[in-house]
Enzyme design. Sequence first.
Site, mmCIF file in Angstrom:
data_model
loop_
_atom_site.group_PDB
_atom_site.id
_atom_site.type_symbol
_atom_site.label_atom_id
_atom_site.label_comp_id
_atom_site.label_asym_id
_atom_site.label_seq_id
_atom_site.Cartn_x
_atom_site.Cartn_y
_atom_site.Cartn_z
ATOM 1 N N LYS A 251 0.839 -1.214 0.000
ATOM 2 C CA LYS A 251 0.000 0.000 0.000
ATOM 3 C C LYS A 251 0.868 1.254 0.000
ATOM 4 O O LYS A 251 0.714 2.130 -0.844
ATOM 5 C CB LYS A 251 -0.902 0.013 1.244
ATOM 6 C CG LYS A 251 -1.573 1.357 1.511
ATOM 7 C CD LYS A 251 -2.500 1.324 2.700
ATOM 8 C CE LYS A 251 -1.870 1.533 4.046
ATOM 9 N NZ LYS A 251 -1.596 2.921 4.455
ATOM 10 N N ASN A 252 1.804 1.326 0.947
ATOM 11 C CA ASN A 252 2.543 2.584 1.117
ATOM 12 C C ASN A 252 3.630 2.794 0.059
ATOM 13 O O ASN A 252 4.211 3.870 -0.011
ATOM 14 C CB ASN A 252 3.122 2.671 2.539
ATOM 15 C CG ASN A 252 2.010 2.908 3.554
ATOM 16 O OD1 ASN A 252 0.891 3.261 3.189
ATOM 17 N ND2 ASN A 252 2.308 2.685 4.826
ATOM 18 N N CYS B 19 -5.701 7.730 9.211
ATOM 19 C CA CYS B 19 -5.961 7.175 10.546
ATOM 20 C C CYS B 19 -5.674 8.209 11.624
ATOM 21 O O CYS B 19 -4.726 8.985 11.519
ATOM 22 C CB CYS B 19 -5.073 5.949 10.777
ATOM 23 S SG CYS B 19 -5.577 4.504 9.849
ATOM 24 N N ARG C 283 -0.239 14.450 12.880
ATOM 25 C CA ARG C 283 -0.070 14.322 11.434
ATOM 26 C C ARG C 283 -0.050 15.666 10.676
ATOM 27 O O ARG C 283 -0.851 15.889 9.741
ATOM 28 C CB ARG C 283 -1.125 13.367 10.851
ATOM 29 C CG ARG C 283 -1.213 12.067 11.622
ATOM 30 C CD ARG C 283 -1.865 10.968 10.870
ATOM 31 N NE ARG C 283 -0.917 10.291 9.999
ATOM 32 C CZ ARG C 283 -1.200 9.211 9.274
ATOM 33 N NH1 ARG C 283 -2.401 8.704 9.320
ATOM 34 N NH2 ARG C 283 -0.293 8.648 8.506
ATOM 35 N N ASP D 57 4.104 0.553 11.977
ATOM 36 C CA ASP D 57 2.912 -0.056 11.380
ATOM 37 C C ASP D 57 2.737 -1.515 11.790
ATOM 38 O O ASP D 57 1.689 -2.111 11.516
ATOM 39 C CB ASP D 57 2.952 0.069 9.849
ATOM 40 C CG ASP D 57 2.805 1.521 9.410
ATOM 41 O OD1 ASP D 57 2.385 2.340 10.242
ATOM 42 O OD2 ASP D 57 3.116 1.830 8.246
ATOM 43 N N ARG E 141 -8.806 -0.598 4.398
ATOM 44 C CA ARG E 141 -7.967 0.509 3.915
ATOM 45 C C ARG E 141 -6.580 0.014 3.532
ATOM 46 O O ARG E 141 -5.932 0.608 2.674
ATOM 47 C CB ARG E 141 -7.822 1.562 5.015
ATOM 48 C CG ARG E 141 -9.123 2.202 5.409
ATOM 49 C CD ARG E 141 -8.890 3.341 6.315
ATOM 50 N NE ARG E 141 -8.011 4.313 5.656
ATOM 51 C CZ ARG E 141 -7.673 5.464 6.168
ATOM 52 N NH1 ARG E 141 -8.124 5.812 7.340
ATOM 53 N NH2 ARG E 141 -6.886 6.282 5.517
HETATM 54 N N1 EPU Z 1 5.808 14.857 10.839
HETATM 55 C C1 EPU Z 1 5.739 16.210 11.101
HETATM 56 N N2 EPU Z 1 5.486 17.060 10.048
HETATM 57 C C2 EPU Z 1 5.283 16.595 8.779
HETATM 58 C C3 EPU Z 1 5.346 15.220 8.523
HETATM 59 C C4 EPU Z 1 5.610 14.358 9.579
HETATM 60 O O1 EPU Z 1 5.914 16.639 12.238
HETATM 61 O O2 EPU Z 1 5.066 17.417 7.873
HETATM 62 C C5 EPU Z 1 6.077 13.916 11.945
HETATM 63 C C6 EPU Z 1 4.840 13.048 12.241
HETATM 64 O O3 EPU Z 1 3.949 13.699 13.121
HETATM 65 C C7 EPU Z 1 5.465 11.790 12.823
HETATM 66 C C8 EPU Z 1 6.820 11.700 12.117
HETATM 67 O O4 EPU Z 1 7.072 12.976 11.529
HETATM 68 O O5 EPU Z 1 5.676 11.954 14.198
HETATM 69 C C9 EPU Z 1 6.917 10.664 11.037
HETATM 70 O O6 EPU Z 1 5.775 10.721 10.196
HETATM 71 P P1 EPU Z 1 5.842 10.412 8.629
HETATM 72 O O7 EPU Z 1 5.712 11.707 7.909
HETATM 73 O O8 EPU Z 1 7.011 9.553 8.341
HETATM 74 O O9 EPU Z 1 4.518 9.607 8.412
HETATM 75 P P2 EPU Z 1 3.661 9.615 7.092
HETATM 76 O O10 EPU Z 1 4.570 9.822 5.956
HETATM 77 O O11 EPU Z 1 2.488 10.506 7.262
HETATM 78 C C10 EPU Z 1 3.886 7.070 6.541
HETATM 79 C C11 EPU Z 1 2.919 5.924 6.365
HETATM 80 C C12 EPU Z 1 2.349 5.536 7.732
HETATM 81 C C13 EPU Z 1 3.504 5.156 8.658
HETATM 82 C C14 EPU Z 1 4.518 6.315 8.744
HETATM 83 C C15 EPU Z 1 5.760 5.968 9.553
HETATM 84 C C16 EPU Z 1 2.040 6.349 4.152
HETATM 85 C C17 EPU Z 1 0.876 6.757 3.311
HETATM 86 N N3 EPU Z 1 1.842 6.348 5.473
HETATM 87 O O12 EPU Z 1 3.108 8.121 7.093
HETATM 88 O O13 EPU Z 1 1.543 4.384 7.488
HETATM 89 O O14 EPU Z 1 3.010 4.887 9.957
HETATM 90 O O15 EPU Z 1 4.944 6.690 7.412
HETATM 91 O O16 EPU Z 1 6.389 4.864 9.011
HETATM 92 O O17 EPU Z 1 3.090 6.022 3.628
HETATM 93 C C18 EPU Z 1 -0.210 2.870 7.887
HETATM 94 O O18 EPU Z 1 0.059 2.323 6.802
HETATM 95 O O19 EPU Z 1 -0.973 2.352 8.743
HETATM 96 C C19 EPU Z 1 0.408 4.160 8.221
HETATM 97 C C20 EPU Z 1 -0.082 4.980 9.156
#
Ligand code: EPU
Length: 442
Positions: free
Chosen positions: A23-24, A117, A122, A307, A402
């Site tokens: 998915k990701n 989620c 986020r 995850d 999802r």
């Molecule tokens: N963060 C910020 N500002 C930002 C972006 C992130 O402060 O602009 C912080 C977040 O709050 C968090 C940390 O940085 O504490 C890491 O978040 P990241 O941005 O890496 O998460 P994401 O890119 O939104 C992806 C996956 C998530 C997975 C995380 C961590 C996708 C679509 N989602 O999210 O997947 O938990 O990386 O590995 O790729 C899931 O599949 O269930 C899922 C939630």
Amino acid sequence: MKKHIITNGPTKLKGSVTASGSKNASLPIIAACLLFQSTVKLNNIARLKDISVLLGLLASLNVKLSFDSDGITLDTSDVKNISLDQKQASLIRGSVLILGPLLARFHRVVLPMPGGCKIGKRPIDFHLKAMEQLGATIVYEEDRVIASAANGLIAGNITFPLPSVTATENALMAASLAPGVSTIENGSVDSEVLELVAFLKEAGVRIDIKGSTFIIQGHCAPLTKEVQFSIMSDRMEVGTWIAAAGITRSHISVKYLRLRQLETVIEHAREVGIKIEQKNHYLSIDATGPLQAKSIKTGFEPEFPTDLQAPFAALNAASDGTWFIEETIWENRFDHIKQFKNLGVEHLLISGQKCQYLNQSASTIRSGTTTGKDLRGTCSLLLLSLKPKGSSTLIDSQHIERGYENFIEKLNSLGASIKQYPNSFQKLEYNKVMGSNKMQVS
Ligand code: EPU
């Protein structure tokens, strides 16, 4: 649509399943197709709610989509609209991934705040700052941002405070069409990011990686190579099967196409007592011996992935021993653990991003009713409810759709007894979201 599930345990799993496409990894690669002025064929794309919502958003931008039994062909030569539908975009976090490629190609994007989620704050500040570093101007409005770069993006240097997965992906995609050499420092080198890099390289973008620094040679015009790419298997699904085998003390095998980093999880599972062998694209998972709970601390790759925290928390709850979890990525990813109580897990202490179980015994698990709140947590409740004798109910089970393709069908094919109400087929989702009968998924 709200759904619920009734399981009948105890469950013993037996046989083999095939892991679906990641998915990701699929989400950024689908978004990256907006960088092309040609057609791209993507194989091994899972039929998932989050992916169908993203495809629906691309269709609303006038991307032409056609499906066959292997995958999806996306024709982005006639994209017109640069505004995303507020309601659809707010359904998934992945909608933020359209920002980088659309801005790079069309120089203006109206982006509603993405959803996803409810596992923490986020924010998307890293994404927006990265676009500013590439020459964009960001205007903040209520519930949306407008990003623009009148003369197109230009190469720049980006340094992330944390190695965010999707912000790194957005920066990589935007930099691919920002003429000159861009650098991304402290980027995420998670497997899903590396899969996007492999796809962009296949399309002719030069990207070098040194540690957590990415060096990208941006193109001056949209990508035109006709690319075919098969997405790697979902390592989070494979990890979830390891937890499922452990919880039910079963021996199963999982077929996969390609996995990048899963060693940390496999090592963890071996220390719990699960025997794992990897051969010819099969993982043999034998959890029929004694298992002992093992503490978890999540972190950025190669540490234990957040995850898989929920499925492995369920595995701990179904094992003996005292254990501890520290969730370092998300502030609010323990909803499932609060629900474990309804399945007989006592003696739990939760404090902020840490939780602890004292004197846990697998024998206390009993059937009960739980409620799902997010994708991974809901899946962990389903897995734990397979263990005890009797009938358990999982309310709001739709979250599973999802991120796990045909998960209930796969579990039933391994011998589980699970009924879902209402029993609609997940594979119809693509048609439903995009509202076209022509977009048949076989
Ligand atoms: N963060 C910020 N500002 C930002 C972006 C992130 O402060 O602009 C912080 C977040 O709050 C968090 C940390 O940085 O504490 C890491 O978040 P990241 O941005 O890496 O998460 P994401 O890119 O939104 C992806 C996956 C998530 C997975 C995380 C961590 C996708 C679509 N989602 O999210 O997947 O938990 O990386 O590995 O790729 C899931 O599949 O269930 C899922 C939630």
